[in-house]
Design a protein around this motif. Structure first.
Motif, PDB file in Angstrom:
ATOM      1  N   ARG A 154       0.847  -1.199   0.000  1.00 33.22           N
ATOM      2  CA  ARG A 154       0.000   0.000   0.000  1.00 33.22           C
ATOM      3  C   ARG A 154       0.876   1.240   0.000  1.00 33.22           C
ATOM      4  O   ARG A 154       1.945   1.231   0.597  1.00 33.22           O
ATOM      5  CB  ARG A 154      -0.832   0.073   1.292  1.00 33.22           C
ATOM      6  CG  ARG A 154      -1.711  -1.102   1.534  1.00 33.22           C
ATOM      7  CD  ARG A 154      -2.327  -0.972   2.923  1.00 33.22           C
ATOM      8  NE  ARG A 154      -3.226  -2.106   3.164  1.00 33.22           N
ATOM      9  CZ  ARG A 154      -3.978  -2.242   4.226  1.00 33.22           C
ATOM     10  NH1 ARG A 154      -3.959  -1.311   5.164  1.00 33.22           N
ATOM     11  NH2 ARG A 154      -4.767  -3.279   4.376  1.00 33.22           N
ATOM     12  N   SER A 155       0.368   2.340  -0.588  1.00 34.15           N
ATOM     13  CA  SER A 155       1.116   3.595  -0.512  1.00 34.15           C
ATOM     14  C   SER A 155       1.144   4.120   0.929  1.00 34.15           C
ATOM     15  O   SER A 155       2.160   4.592   1.417  1.00 34.15           O
ATOM     16  CB  SER A 155       0.481   4.683  -1.381  1.00 34.15           C
ATOM     17  OG  SER A 155      -0.016   4.166  -2.565  1.00 34.15           O
ATOM     18  N   TRP A 156      -0.010   4.053   1.588  1.00 38.03           N
ATOM     19  CA  TRP A 156      -0.130   4.555   2.954  1.00 38.03           C
ATOM     20  C   TRP A 156      -0.796   3.478   3.797  1.00 38.03           C
ATOM     21  O   TRP A 156      -1.386   2.530   3.263  1.00 38.03           O
ATOM     22  CB  TRP A 156      -0.941   5.859   2.984  1.00 38.03           C
ATOM     23  CG  TRP A 156      -0.301   6.945   2.172  1.00 38.03           C
ATOM     24  CD1 TRP A 156      -0.653   7.335   0.914  1.00 38.03           C
ATOM     25  CD2 TRP A 156       0.823   7.760   2.542  1.00 38.03           C
ATOM     26  NE1 TRP A 156       0.174   8.336   0.482  1.00 38.03           N
ATOM     27  CE2 TRP A 156       1.093   8.627   1.464  1.00 38.03           C
ATOM     28  CE3 TRP A 156       1.633   7.842   3.684  1.00 38.03           C
ATOM     29  CZ2 TRP A 156       2.117   9.563   1.490  1.00 38.03           C
ATOM     30  CZ3 TRP A 156       2.653   8.778   3.710  1.00 38.03           C
ATOM     31  CH2 TRP A 156       2.897   9.625   2.633  1.00 38.03           C
ATOM     32  N   LEU A 157      -0.753   3.619   5.121  1.00 38.90           N
ATOM     33  CA  LEU A 157      -1.177   2.510   5.987  1.00 38.90           C
ATOM     34  C   LEU A 157      -2.621   2.074   5.776  1.00 38.90           C
ATOM     35  O   LEU A 157      -2.935   0.892   5.817  1.00 38.90           O
ATOM     36  CB  LEU A 157      -0.989   2.882   7.468  1.00 38.90           C
ATOM     37  CG  LEU A 157       0.451   2.923   7.988  1.00 38.90           C
ATOM     38  CD1 LEU A 157       0.435   3.298   9.472  1.00 38.90           C
ATOM     39  CD2 LEU A 157       1.157   1.588   7.808  1.00 38.90           C
ATOM     40  N   SER A 161      -4.219   7.058   0.424  1.00 41.67           N
ATOM     41  CA  SER A 161      -3.925   8.442   0.811  1.00 41.67           C
ATOM     42  C   SER A 161      -3.480   8.506   2.264  1.00 41.67           C
ATOM     43  O   SER A 161      -3.782   7.618   3.065  1.00 41.67           O
ATOM     44  CB  SER A 161      -5.150   9.343   0.587  1.00 41.67           C
ATOM     45  OG  SER A 161      -6.184   8.976   1.468  1.00 41.67           O
ATOM     46  N   LEU A 162      -2.749   9.572   2.567  1.00 41.80           N
ATOM     47  CA  LEU A 162      -2.278   9.806   3.935  1.00 41.80           C
ATOM     48  C   LEU A 162      -3.478   9.908   4.872  1.00 41.80           C
ATOM     49  O   LEU A 162      -4.455  10.582   4.556  1.00 41.80           O
ATOM     50  CB  LEU A 162      -1.500  11.129   3.963  1.00 41.80           C
ATOM     51  CG  LEU A 162      -0.955  11.568   5.319  1.00 41.80           C
ATOM     52  CD1 LEU A 162       0.346  10.857   5.638  1.00 41.80           C
ATOM     53  CD2 LEU A 162      -0.737  13.087   5.349  1.00 41.80           C
ATOM     54  N   SER A 163      -3.409   9.233   6.027  1.00 37.81           N
ATOM     55  CA  SER A 163      -4.529   9.298   6.978  1.00 37.81           C
ATOM     56  C   SER A 163      -4.003   9.429   8.403  1.00 37.81           C
ATOM     57  O   SER A 163      -2.789   9.410   8.646  1.00 37.81           O
ATOM     58  CB  SER A 163      -5.398   8.049   6.862  1.00 37.81           C
ATOM     59  OG  SER A 163      -4.769   6.960   7.508  1.00 37.81           O
ATOM     60  N   LEU A 164      -4.930   9.528   9.345  1.00 42.62           N
ATOM     61  CA  LEU A 164      -4.568   9.595  10.762  1.00 42.62           C
ATOM     62  C   LEU A 164      -3.740   8.393  11.187  1.00 42.62           C
ATOM     63  O   LEU A 164      -2.922   8.482  12.108  1.00 42.62           O
ATOM     64  CB  LEU A 164      -5.839   9.662  11.627  1.00 42.62           C
ATOM     65  CG  LEU A 164      -6.651  10.953  11.573  1.00 42.62           C
ATOM     66  CD1 LEU A 164      -7.882  10.820  12.459  1.00 42.62           C
ATOM     67  CD2 LEU A 164      -5.806  12.146  12.006  1.00 42.62           C
ATOM     68  N   ALA A 165      -3.967   7.236  10.535  1.00 47.70           N
ATOM     69  CA  ALA A 165      -3.196   6.038  10.874  1.00 47.70           C
ATOM     70  C   ALA A 165      -1.704   6.276  10.645  1.00 47.70           C
ATOM     71  O   ALA A 165      -0.871   5.917  11.486  1.00 47.70           O
ATOM     72  CB  ALA A 165      -3.688   4.853  10.048  1.00 47.70           C
ATOM     73  N   ASP A 166      -1.367   6.907   9.516  1.00 49.51           N
ATOM     74  CA  ASP A 166       0.037   7.211   9.229  1.00 49.51           C
ATOM     75  C   ASP A 166       0.605   8.194  10.254  1.00 49.51           C
ATOM     76  O   ASP A 166       1.714   8.011  10.755  1.00 49.51           O
ATOM     77  CB  ASP A 166       0.168   7.822   7.818  1.00 49.51           C
ATOM     78  CG  ASP A 166      -0.304   6.883   6.737  1.00 49.51           C
ATOM     79  OD1 ASP A 166       0.394   5.896   6.461  1.00 49.51           O
ATOM     80  OD2 ASP A 166      -1.400   7.115   6.176  1.00 49.51           O
ATOM     81  N   LEU A 167      -0.175   9.234  10.559  1.00 46.61           N
ATOM     82  CA  LEU A 167       0.321  10.247  11.505  1.00 46.61           C
ATOM     83  C   LEU A 167       0.550   9.624  12.883  1.00 46.61           C
ATOM     84  O   LEU A 167       1.508   9.981  13.577  1.00 46.61           O
ATOM     85  CB  LEU A 167      -0.664  11.414  11.603  1.00 46.61           C
ATOM     86  CG  LEU A 167      -0.980  12.151  10.289  1.00 46.61           C
ATOM     87  CD1 LEU A 167      -1.831  13.384  10.577  1.00 46.61           C
ATOM     88  CD2 LEU A 167       0.289  12.540   9.536  1.00 46.61           C
ATOM     89  N   ALA A 168      -0.321   8.690  13.265  1.00 46.65           N
ATOM     90  CA  ALA A 168      -0.179   8.058  14.582  1.00 46.65           C
ATOM     91  C   ALA A 168       1.084   7.209  14.637  1.00 46.65           C
ATOM     92  O   ALA A 168       1.894   7.343  15.564  1.00 46.65           O
ATOM     93  CB  ALA A 168      -1.411   7.217  14.899  1.00 46.65           C
ATOM     94  N   LEU A 169       1.266   6.329  13.655  1.00 46.15           N
ATOM     95  CA  LEU A 169       2.464   5.471  13.689  1.00 46.15           C
ATOM     96  C   LEU A 169       3.733   6.318  13.594  1.00 46.15           C
ATOM     97  O   LEU A 169       4.710   6.073  14.319  1.00 46.15           O
ATOM     98  CB  LEU A 169       2.419   4.435  12.562  1.00 46.15           C
ATOM     99  CG  LEU A 169       3.628   3.481  12.530  1.00 46.15           C
ATOM    100  CD1 LEU A 169       3.756   2.682  13.832  1.00 46.15           C
ATOM    101  CD2 LEU A 169       3.545   2.525  11.335  1.00 46.15           C
ATOM    102  N   TRP A 193       8.583   4.306   4.126  1.00 44.80           N
ATOM    103  CA  TRP A 193       7.318   4.978   4.432  1.00 44.80           C
ATOM    104  C   TRP A 193       7.566   6.147   5.402  1.00 44.80           C
ATOM    105  O   TRP A 193       7.070   7.255   5.215  1.00 44.80           O
ATOM    106  CB  TRP A 193       6.330   3.941   5.004  1.00 44.80           C
ATOM    107  CG  TRP A 193       5.169   4.526   5.732  1.00 44.80           C
ATOM    108  CD1 TRP A 193       3.966   4.895   5.206  1.00 44.80           C
ATOM    109  CD2 TRP A 193       5.109   4.835   7.140  1.00 44.80           C
ATOM    110  NE1 TRP A 193       3.161   5.411   6.195  1.00 44.80           N
ATOM    111  CE2 TRP A 193       3.834   5.390   7.383  1.00 44.80           C
ATOM    112  CE3 TRP A 193       6.009   4.693   8.199  1.00 44.80           C
ATOM    113  CZ2 TRP A 193       3.434   5.794   8.651  1.00 44.80           C
ATOM    114  CZ3 TRP A 193       5.616   5.102   9.460  1.00 44.80           C
ATOM    115  CH2 TRP A 193       4.342   5.651   9.673  1.00 44.80           C
ATOM    116  N   TYR A 194       8.388   5.887   6.448  1.00 48.20           N
ATOM    117  CA  TYR A 194       8.663   6.935   7.434  1.00 48.20           C
ATOM    118  C   TYR A 194       9.434   8.095   6.801  1.00 48.20           C
ATOM    119  O   TYR A 194       9.186   9.267   7.124  1.00 48.20           O
ATOM    120  CB  TYR A 194       9.431   6.355   8.631  1.00 48.20           C
ATOM    121  CG  TYR A 194       9.652   7.346   9.753  1.00 48.20           C
ATOM    122  CD1 TYR A 194       8.569   7.872  10.461  1.00 48.20           C
ATOM    123  CD2 TYR A 194      10.934   7.777  10.099  1.00 48.20           C
ATOM    124  CE1 TYR A 194       8.764   8.790  11.484  1.00 48.20           C
ATOM    125  CE2 TYR A 194      11.143   8.694  11.118  1.00 48.20           C
ATOM    126  CZ  TYR A 194      10.054   9.195  11.809  1.00 48.20           C
ATOM    127  OH  TYR A 194      10.234  10.108  12.820  1.00 48.20           O
TER     128      TYR A 194
END
Lengths: 225, 225
Positions: A154-157, A161-169, A193-194
């Motif tokens: 996946r591009s993002w978690l 698209s970028l989501s709250l899940a990405d910001l949290a991790l 990803w990071y």
């Protein structure tokens, strides 16, 4: 302008700082140490939870779940894809991963490292329990193993698209990275990803954070880590 | 009809069962033991989280945060006051308390009691660690102390109507009550609040739950406890 009570290395505070920055919401900030449990803070947040959002016309908004709701409801741009995916399957996936990161990853890794390395110090100088730190490190390997598998497809978690899940991790990993608890050579796909998140403008203020007499690891502010 | 994978004494499963019942959403149920970590379950829920909602046209919806989102978005009655308060201050208060119960109360009390009394048994017969149970009991007193203070000045935890915050706390207390870990004579105002929730029709199926060869405490199904 709303004010955020936060701690520089609290992952939930970082999640909300990133969310606000991605939505171009300007906040003022006030630092709090949840470990010092000062009465004026405990009166506002009886569980000692951070962050707390103080805004006109509302009682203090306490904790990451409530802060997400306020920012999403009152500040989210209506015209663009927000941080909570509009596709239902991706949206529920976002909540699943958010629960994982804020619950399981926090319980098994981040809060131990923070308690041992920052909490003990802010309460007044006990040295860290090495066995707790070792257990947290072992647990982190298990978590990263799963996230490697996820970001490999996946591009993002939570989807495309970028989501709250990405910001949290990213918030949790950034805290662990600050404290020198991540060996990036062993991290696999999650490292790429990071790197993408870390280079976003919303991340810049976090990379400038410094705790007094506790400098970050060498990799922390390096975009080419 | 959507199906819920759940465990009878898992508080997050109970929260979603109560939410669905309050909204008159009919679900079918399938029992899972998260402690047995069977591969077919771990494939769906890699963190071992419950509940999981299986519905047509969606991948499995995993965890309590995602399940709340599905039920609220797809099944909530539009015409009546729902379980997420419409008043903003009450709504953020609902999220604050939900985070407290599902995070702090779970971490400090419920999951220890469940792990020691149910988890060890379902994995195959180790006896409980008495010191963990004692610590959980001490922690529960602190939590109840706060909730007593809260319900002394409010009809419901987040304000003047029943919300997810009430269902969450009631779920946790009901699990602890089943396992005999609540002395109701010491509970104070929270006891009266719990009596009101316990007598709601949505609660009836929970009070009929029985674990095989592990009967509930005397107070568990008694409405006049």
């Amino acid at each position: 302008m709303a004010k955020l009570l936060h701690h520089k290395l609290d992952p939930s505070s970082r999640l909300i700082r990133l969310m606000a920055a991605e939505y171009s919401v300007t906040l003022t900030f006030e630092e709090v140490s949840p470990w010092k449990r000062k009465p004026e803070f405990m009166d506002i947040s009886p569980a000692g939870s951070l962050p707390v959002l103080i805004d006109e016309g509302l009682p203090p908004v306490v904790g990451w779940l409530a802060a997400i709701a306020v920012i999403e409801e009152q500040f989210a741009p209506a015209a663009v894809e927000g941080l909570i995916p509009s596709n239902p399957a991706h949206r529920y996936e976002c909540w699943r991963i958010l629960e994982w990161v804020q619950g399981k990853l926090n319980d098994e890794v981040t809060r131990y490292v923070l308690e041992e390395k920052v909490g003990r110090r802010e309460r007044g100088g006990e040295s860290p329990d090495v066995s707790a730190l070792r257990a947290a490190k072992t647990n982190l390997v298990e978590h990263v193993h799963y996230f490697n598998w996820l970001v490999a497809s996946r591009s993002w978690l939570a989807g495309d698209s970028l989501s709250l899940a990405d910001l949290a991790l990213a918030s949790h990993l950034s805290v662990l990275d600050y404290l020198g608890d991540i060996d990036w050579s062993e991290i696999g796909e999650t490292r790429d990803w990071y790197a993408r998140i870390k280079s976003r403008p919303s991340f810049r203020p976090l990379l400038a954070d410094r705790l007094v007499s506790m400098p970050p690891s060498k990799t922390y502010a390096d975009l080419d880590f």
